[in-house]
Write a protein that holds these residues in place. Structure first.
Motif, PDB file in Angstrom:
ATOM      1  N   ILE A 189       0.921  -1.103   0.118  1.00  0.00           N
ATOM      2  CA  ILE A 189      -0.047   0.019  -0.062  1.00  0.00           C
ATOM      3  C   ILE A 189       1.092   1.312  -0.151  1.00  0.00           C
ATOM      4  N   ASP A 190       0.743   1.857  -0.825  1.00  0.00           N
ATOM      5  CA  ASP A 190       1.664   3.279  -1.053  1.00  0.00           C
ATOM      6  C   ASP A 190       1.089   4.323   0.063  1.00  0.00           C
ATOM      7  N   GLY A 191       1.828   5.275   0.255  1.00  0.00           N
ATOM      8  CA  GLY A 191       1.611   6.414   1.236  1.00  0.00           C
ATOM      9  C   GLY A 191       0.541   7.470   0.476  1.00  0.00           C
ATOM     10  N   VAL A 192       0.157   8.429   1.595  1.00  0.00           N
ATOM     11  CA  VAL A 192      -0.715   9.438   1.055  1.00  0.00           C
ATOM     12  C   VAL A 192      -0.323  10.278   0.112  1.00  0.00           C
ATOM     13  N   THR A 193      -1.240  10.969  -0.383  1.00  0.00           N
ATOM     14  CA  THR A 193      -1.033  12.145  -1.227  1.00  0.00           C
ATOM     15  C   THR A 193      -1.743  13.323  -0.569  1.00  0.00           C
ATOM     16  N   VAL A 194      -0.790  14.245   0.042  1.00  0.00           N
ATOM     17  CA  VAL A 194      -1.165  15.431   0.907  1.00  0.00           C
ATOM     18  C   VAL A 194      -2.144  16.363   0.216  1.00  0.00           C
ATOM     19  N   ASP A 195      -2.080  16.576  -0.962  1.00  0.00           N
ATOM     20  CA  ASP A 195      -2.853  17.605  -1.771  1.00  0.00           C
ATOM     21  C   ASP A 195      -4.295  16.963  -2.141  1.00  0.00           C
ATOM     22  N   THR A 196      -5.213  17.275  -1.264  1.00  0.00           N
ATOM     23  CA  THR A 196      -6.559  16.616  -1.339  1.00  0.00           C
ATOM     24  C   THR A 196      -7.497  17.030  -2.292  1.00  0.00           C
ATOM     25  N   LYS A 197      -7.010  18.722  -3.031  1.00  0.00           N
ATOM     26  CA  LYS A 197      -7.808  19.174  -4.015  1.00  0.00           C
ATOM     27  C   LYS A 197      -7.430  19.008  -5.281  1.00  0.00           C
ATOM     28  N   ASP A 198      -6.236  18.362  -5.640  1.00  0.00           N
ATOM     29  CA  ASP A 198      -5.717  18.273  -7.018  1.00  0.00           C
ATOM     30  C   ASP A 198      -5.925  16.685  -7.267  1.00  0.00           C
ATOM     31  N   SER A 199      -6.725  16.138  -8.044  1.00  0.00           N
ATOM     32  CA  SER A 199      -7.096  14.807  -8.433  1.00  0.00           C
ATOM     33  C   SER A 199      -5.878  14.605  -9.432  1.00  0.00           C
ATOM     34  N   THR A 200      -5.394  15.559 -10.197  1.00  0.00           N
ATOM     35  CA  THR A 200      -4.500  15.207 -11.223  1.00  0.00           C
ATOM     36  C   THR A 200      -3.190  14.810 -10.322  1.00  0.00           C
ATOM     37  N   HIS A 201      -2.871  15.257  -9.334  1.00  0.00           N
ATOM     38  CA  HIS A 201      -1.623  14.943  -8.452  1.00  0.00           C
ATOM     39  C   HIS A 201      -1.999  13.444  -7.932  1.00  0.00           C
ATOM     40  N   MET A 202      -3.185  13.343  -7.538  1.00  0.00           N
ATOM     41  CA  MET A 202      -3.515  11.901  -6.858  1.00  0.00           C
ATOM     42  C   MET A 202      -3.295  10.826  -7.989  1.00  0.00           C
ATOM     43  N   ASP A 203      -3.748  11.188  -9.127  1.00  0.00           N
ATOM     44  CA  ASP A 203      -3.764  10.373 -10.139  1.00  0.00           C
ATOM     45  C   ASP A 203      -2.476   9.919 -10.677  1.00  0.00           C
ATOM     46  N   ALA A 204      -1.480  10.892 -10.683  1.00  0.00           N
ATOM     47  CA  ALA A 204      -0.166  10.833 -10.750  1.00  0.00           C
ATOM     48  C   ALA A 204       0.629   9.883  -9.972  1.00  0.00           C
ATOM     49  N   ASP A 205       0.271  10.065  -8.526  1.00  0.00           N
ATOM     50  CA  ASP A 205       0.833   9.264  -7.947  1.00  0.00           C
ATOM     51  C   ASP A 205       0.494   7.676  -7.784  1.00  0.00           C
ATOM     52  N   CYS A 206      -1.018   7.650  -8.045  1.00  0.00           N
ATOM     53  CA  CYS A 206      -1.533   6.266  -8.020  1.00  0.00           C
ATOM     54  C   CYS A 206      -0.938   5.449  -9.198  1.00  0.00           C
ATOM     55  N   GLN A 207      -0.778   6.122 -10.399  1.00  0.00           N
ATOM     56  CA  GLN A 207      -0.227   5.378 -11.553  1.00  0.00           C
ATOM     57  C   GLN A 207       1.271   5.100 -11.398  1.00  0.00           C
ATOM     58  N   ARG A 208       2.121   5.789 -10.716  1.00  0.00           N
ATOM     59  CA  ARG A 208       3.247   5.574 -10.379  1.00  0.00           C
ATOM     60  C   ARG A 208       3.415   4.433  -9.545  1.00  0.00           C
ATOM     61  N   ALA A 209       2.532   4.442  -8.444  1.00  0.00           N
ATOM     62  CA  ALA A 209       2.493   3.216  -7.587  1.00  0.00           C
ATOM     63  C   ALA A 209       2.018   2.052  -8.282  1.00  0.00           C
ATOM     64  N   LEU A 210       0.879   2.173  -9.180  1.00  0.00           N
ATOM     65  CA  LEU A 210       0.724   0.830 -10.157  1.00  0.00           C
ATOM     66  C   LEU A 210       1.861   0.310 -10.893  1.00  0.00           C
ATOM     67  N   ALA A 228      -8.452   6.457  -6.700  1.00  0.00           N
ATOM     68  CA  ALA A 228      -7.498   4.998  -6.382  1.00  0.00           C
ATOM     69  C   ALA A 228      -8.196   3.961  -7.073  1.00  0.00           C
ATOM     70  N   HIS A 229      -9.455   3.832  -6.961  1.00  0.00           N
ATOM     71  CA  HIS A 229     -10.136   2.761  -7.391  1.00  0.00           C
ATOM     72  C   HIS A 229     -10.074   2.820  -9.053  1.00  0.00           C
ATOM     73  N   GLN A 230      -9.972   3.704  -9.632  1.00  0.00           N
ATOM     74  CA  GLN A 230      -9.919   4.001 -10.990  1.00  0.00           C
ATOM     75  C   GLN A 230      -8.611   3.281 -11.571  1.00  0.00           C
ATOM     76  N   VAL A 231      -7.609   3.769 -10.783  1.00  0.00           N
ATOM     77  CA  VAL A 231      -6.112   3.351 -11.111  1.00  0.00           C
ATOM     78  C   VAL A 231      -5.919   1.900 -10.876  1.00  0.00           C
TER      79      VAL A 231
END
Length: 286
Positions: A189-210, A228-231
């Protein structure tokens, strides 16, 4: 370990002493909810947080209880022993298990498992250099279900100053993925993304983790769950390709064949089978 915990894509943190937040989290699409006794609770509220969570869990259905984990305080703190005693009651009531922060020694994991009982799944949160050094023993400890990476605390402990893309942490992340595989655990399980308002940042972090082999993400806001579910769920294109691979290999009776101009052999087949299994599980989740 439950099938849900094994396949979960999202782990949503909520403060354990704010019972309304816990109820809202369980109504969300989060696969697992982590009721937090550690960072989210002030020292003066630790004891009250234990009792608040215990009382709330007793009002939940068995299905909801199975989605709850609790993050206890680290072994180096004054609250750890008290946490474990209440954890035992929570596990007996049906919660899934415990997230162990600052996981560094297998003896701590053994002590938690012994007190909480065999039904308690353990998720060591690796967030120190000492924890990285102990990866092999932590991942092999009894009742460990998955490893999680606490990259923010790790940076502090290691004296790192990472760039926005966290490229400096790639070797550390890969070590956690490899340790999980060697111990035959579910994907880390990868760590948190602290920017909760930027879905692009979250998506990039999840894509890297995947891409690196992680199977889930720690989340700190409900808005992050859908990303997270989409990725971490296979795309339609990936499912179609996996189905084509399986069909082609069946026609070839296990021999090498070609799908969409690319050679397909046993390793590709295994990947396709895992993709289809992940797809079936994702489709079954509400």
């Amino acid at each position: 370990m439950s099938d849900l915990l094994h396949n979960a894509r999202s782990f949503l943190f909520v403060p354990a002493h704010q019972t309304d937040r816990l109820h809202k989290a369980l109504k969300s699409a989060a696969d697992m909810v982590i009721a937090d006794w550690e960072d989210a609770v002030a020292p003066s509220d630790k004891a009250a947080a234990r009792q608040a969570l215990l009382g709330t869990v007793q009002t939940l259905s068995a299905t909801l209880r199975a989605r709850v984990l609790v993050r206890i305080n680290a072994a180096q703190t004054a609250w750890h022993e008290g946490d474990i005693q209440v954890l035992k009651q929570l596990v007996a009531a049906g919660i899934a298990g415990v997230v162990v922060p600052k996981a560094e020694t297998v003896s701590v994991l053994h002590a938690i498992a012994q007190t909480a009982g065999p039904a308690c799944a353990l998720i060591p949160l690796v967030e120190t250099v000492a924890g990285m050094d102990a990866l092999a023993s932590l991942s092999a400890a009894p009742q460990v279900a998955r490893l999680a990476f606490g990259h923010l605390d790790f940076q502090v402990d290691a004296g790192m100053q990472c760039a926005d893309d966290e490229g400096e942490l790639l070797p550390t992340r890969m070590a956690i993925v490899m340790a999980s595989r060697r111990a035959n655990l579910a994907p880390a399980i990868d760590g948190v993304t602290v920017d909760t308002k930027d879905s692009t940042h979250m998506d990039a972090d999840c894509q890297r983790a995947l891409r690196m082999g992680f199977g889930a993400k720690l989340c700190i806001h409900p808005a992050q769950i859908a990303v997270a579910h989409q990725v971490f769920s296979p795309t339609e294109a990936a499912v179609a390709h996996a189905s084509a691979v399986v069909q082609a290999m069946e026609l070839a009776q296990g021999g090498v064949c070609v799908v969409n101009g690319k050679m397909v052999d046993a390793p590709v087949l295994h990947l396709a089978q895992r993709t289809l299994q992940r797809h079936v599980w994702a489709q079954q989740r509400p």
